[in-house]
Write a protein that holds these residues in place. Sequence first.
Motif, PDB file in Angstrom:
ATOM      1  N   ALA A 161      -4.127   6.936   0.244  1.00 48.10           N
ATOM      2  CA  ALA A 161      -3.410   5.681   0.062  1.00 48.10           C
ATOM      3  C   ALA A 161      -3.978   4.917  -1.121  1.00 48.10           C
ATOM      4  O   ALA A 161      -5.127   5.144  -1.543  1.00 48.10           O
TER       5      ALA A 161
ATOM      6  N   ARG B 117      -5.563  -7.018   7.922  1.00 48.73           N
ATOM      7  CA  ARG B 117      -5.822  -6.459   6.589  1.00 48.73           C
ATOM      8  C   ARG B 117      -6.596  -5.142   6.676  1.00 48.73           C
ATOM      9  O   ARG B 117      -6.550  -4.342   5.734  1.00 48.73           O
TER      10      ARG B 117
ATOM     11  N   GLN C  44      -8.214   9.063   6.537  1.00 52.11           N
ATOM     12  CA  GLN C  44      -7.488   8.426   5.436  1.00 52.11           C
ATOM     13  C   GLN C  44      -8.463   8.012   4.347  1.00 52.11           C
ATOM     14  O   GLN C  44      -9.530   7.453   4.635  1.00 52.11           O
TER      15      GLN C  44
ATOM     16  N   THR D 258      -4.693  11.499   4.887  1.00 55.33           N
ATOM     17  CA  THR D 258      -3.792  10.576   4.195  1.00 55.33           C
ATOM     18  C   THR D 258      -4.502   9.970   3.004  1.00 55.33           C
ATOM     19  O   THR D 258      -5.663   9.547   3.104  1.00 55.33           O
TER      20      THR D 258
ATOM     21  N   ARG E 283      -6.323  -2.890   9.324  1.00 54.10           N
ATOM     22  CA  ARG E 283      -5.561  -1.839  10.013  1.00 54.10           C
ATOM     23  C   ARG E 283      -4.912  -0.839   9.070  1.00 54.10           C
ATOM     24  O   ARG E 283      -4.874   0.358   9.373  1.00 54.10           O
ATOM     25  N   PRO E 284      -4.357  -1.262   7.913  1.00 53.83           N
ATOM     26  CA  PRO E 284      -3.724  -0.268   7.029  1.00 53.83           C
ATOM     27  C   PRO E 284      -4.695   0.770   6.470  1.00 53.83           C
ATOM     28  O   PRO E 284      -4.254   1.781   5.918  1.00 53.83           O
TER      29      PRO E 284
ATOM     30  N   MET F 163       0.851  -1.188   0.000  1.00 52.34           N
ATOM     31  CA  MET F 163       0.000   0.000   0.000  1.00 52.34           C
ATOM     32  C   MET F 163       0.887   1.239   0.000  1.00 52.34           C
ATOM     33  O   MET F 163       1.772   1.373   0.842  1.00 52.34           O
ATOM     34  N   SER F 164       0.674   2.132  -0.936  1.00 50.50           N
ATOM     35  CA  SER F 164       1.415   3.390  -0.983  1.00 50.50           C
ATOM     36  C   SER F 164       0.556   4.502  -0.392  1.00 50.50           C
ATOM     37  O   SER F 164      -0.664   4.508  -0.532  1.00 50.50           O
ATOM     38  N   THR F 165       1.187   5.458   0.305  1.00 52.34           N
ATOM     39  CA  THR F 165       0.446   6.515   0.979  1.00 52.34           C
ATOM     40  C   THR F 165       1.127   7.859   0.808  1.00 52.34           C
ATOM     41  O   THR F 165       2.337   7.946   0.636  1.00 52.34           O
TER      42      THR F 165
ATOM     43  N   ASP G 168      -5.308  -4.681  -2.175  1.00 50.78           N
ATOM     44  CA  ASP G 168      -6.082  -5.748  -1.546  1.00 50.78           C
ATOM     45  C   ASP G 168      -7.434  -5.902  -2.260  1.00 50.78           C
ATOM     46  O   ASP G 168      -7.837  -5.073  -3.073  1.00 50.78           O
TER      47      ASP G 168
ATOM     48  N   THR H  42      -8.523   5.635   1.066  1.00 50.43           N
ATOM     49  CA  THR H  42      -7.789   4.581   0.366  1.00 50.43           C
ATOM     50  C   THR H  42      -8.502   4.243  -0.929  1.00 50.43           C
ATOM     51  O   THR H  42      -9.698   3.931  -0.931  1.00 50.43           O
TER      52      THR H  42
ATOM     53  N   SER I  11      -4.413   0.846  -2.387  1.00 47.16           N
ATOM     54  CA  SER I  11      -4.329  -0.532  -1.917  1.00 47.16           C
ATOM     55  C   SER I  11      -4.548  -1.516  -3.057  1.00 47.16           C
ATOM     56  O   SER I  11      -5.386  -1.294  -3.938  1.00 47.16           O
TER      57      SER I  11
END
Length: 463
Positions: free
Chosen positions: A103, A122, A148, A101, A124-125, A1-3, A107, A150, A105
């Motif tokens: 991000a 899985r 955040q 933030t 928590r990010p 995962m990039s943030t 996933d 995502t 993902s």
Amino acid sequence: MSTTSRQLRRRRPGSHGRCPLTFFDLVFWDFPPVQRLFFYDRADLGHDVPDFLLRELPLLKKSLATALHHFYPLAGRLPCRIQERVSPEVAYTDGDSVRLTVAVSGDDFEDLACDHPRDTARLRPLLPPLPTHGNGSSLLSQDVLAIQVTVFPRAGICVGTTVHHAVADGSSYAHFVKTWAAIHRLGEKAVVDHTPPLFDRSVVRDGAGLREAFIRDHQDLAAAGDRRLDGWDLRRRPGVIVFATFRFTDELLRRLGRHVESETSARCSPYALACGAAWAGIVRARGGCDDTGGDAQFGFVTGCKPRTSPPIPSNYFGNCLGLCRVEAERSRLTAANAAAAIWSVIEGLSTEQGRALRNAREWVRGAREYAAARAVTVAGSPKLGVYAAAHFGAPWGRPRKVEIVSVERTGALALAESGRDGEGGIEVGLALPRGEMDVFRAFYRDLPLRLDPAAYRCREGKS
């Protein structure tokens, strides 16, 4: 995962200010922050990341900044500890910011947004931490809110929020989310149609001196190194912790209600029915039915705004919750008598004036006793209407799924209204070790059959 992270700033009138914590707030001073995930799966949200950053993110940031202008303490900071002769309060200044933030993902969005058990590692990010601020090796303060977003390319979007529990209860949090979503959906004119938050602490009467008593409790507990709240933290237990959602539909609740009434004569609310069944299932999952001694313990909160004298305005922003305790014999705990026990306490709140605050002096220390005993508690409420509150308009719409993932740290039931159209009922999110989750799922799966004794006896006869 990039943030990537950015500070979202929004100026407000005046240069600085302080919002003292009341005794209601101090109950939750060192509780874990409340963390929710909102999953949005509209097909037109699942575009490429550059497209999202160019089209959707600026609109989301603008609406969030406008909402924070009205809910400005959420951009403030809290001290990391209660100091001698220093009033615990949220401090905010002109130009304060909330960390946003962004991000990406890889996933599986569909799998993460479903009901079946998922490894909490899985999830928590997708949650932002609350930034802390210090001087050298000492932590001095922490942010109140972090957000955040995502992106799951060509699948959907997840918005994660982390908020310090000492600043807002579920009602105040939902008020903020509803305002933010309405501004995003309708523009700044939406604020005109929404009741503004009330930050005036004078509406909270404290004739019993609970605020000072709670401050002393926290100072004494900190000095003694009390860590009993860790008793709820499932992450400290060995093995994989999984999170799953269980749906108590209107039909299931009606059948459960008839069963409880026939067994106990209690005519319970849907809330008591869902909580009672879940409580009994967790005790079963822990092996409690083989335990011949001790009581099972359950805790929930009740809204105190209409229960104080005079009543606190409904738009008051902050915590305004009372703690309620329920006990029942562990070895004989069933969905029926668990629901009836919870309903008995709820009924007492409405029939006895002032009962919600009767044992308030014990709340800070009592919460630690409950944590040490691993009492089952509740986070969220169907009354908050989080699915409707988080309607951001096209192309977002209503969230497909809302989760309170922080129950992994509190062992609580995560309650919300059903997010499925036409189904009605209550969603119960639950984090458990995988083995206990398997037992709870079997308990939940068999619940409809257990509500029909004849069918259940027939099944036992064949086994």
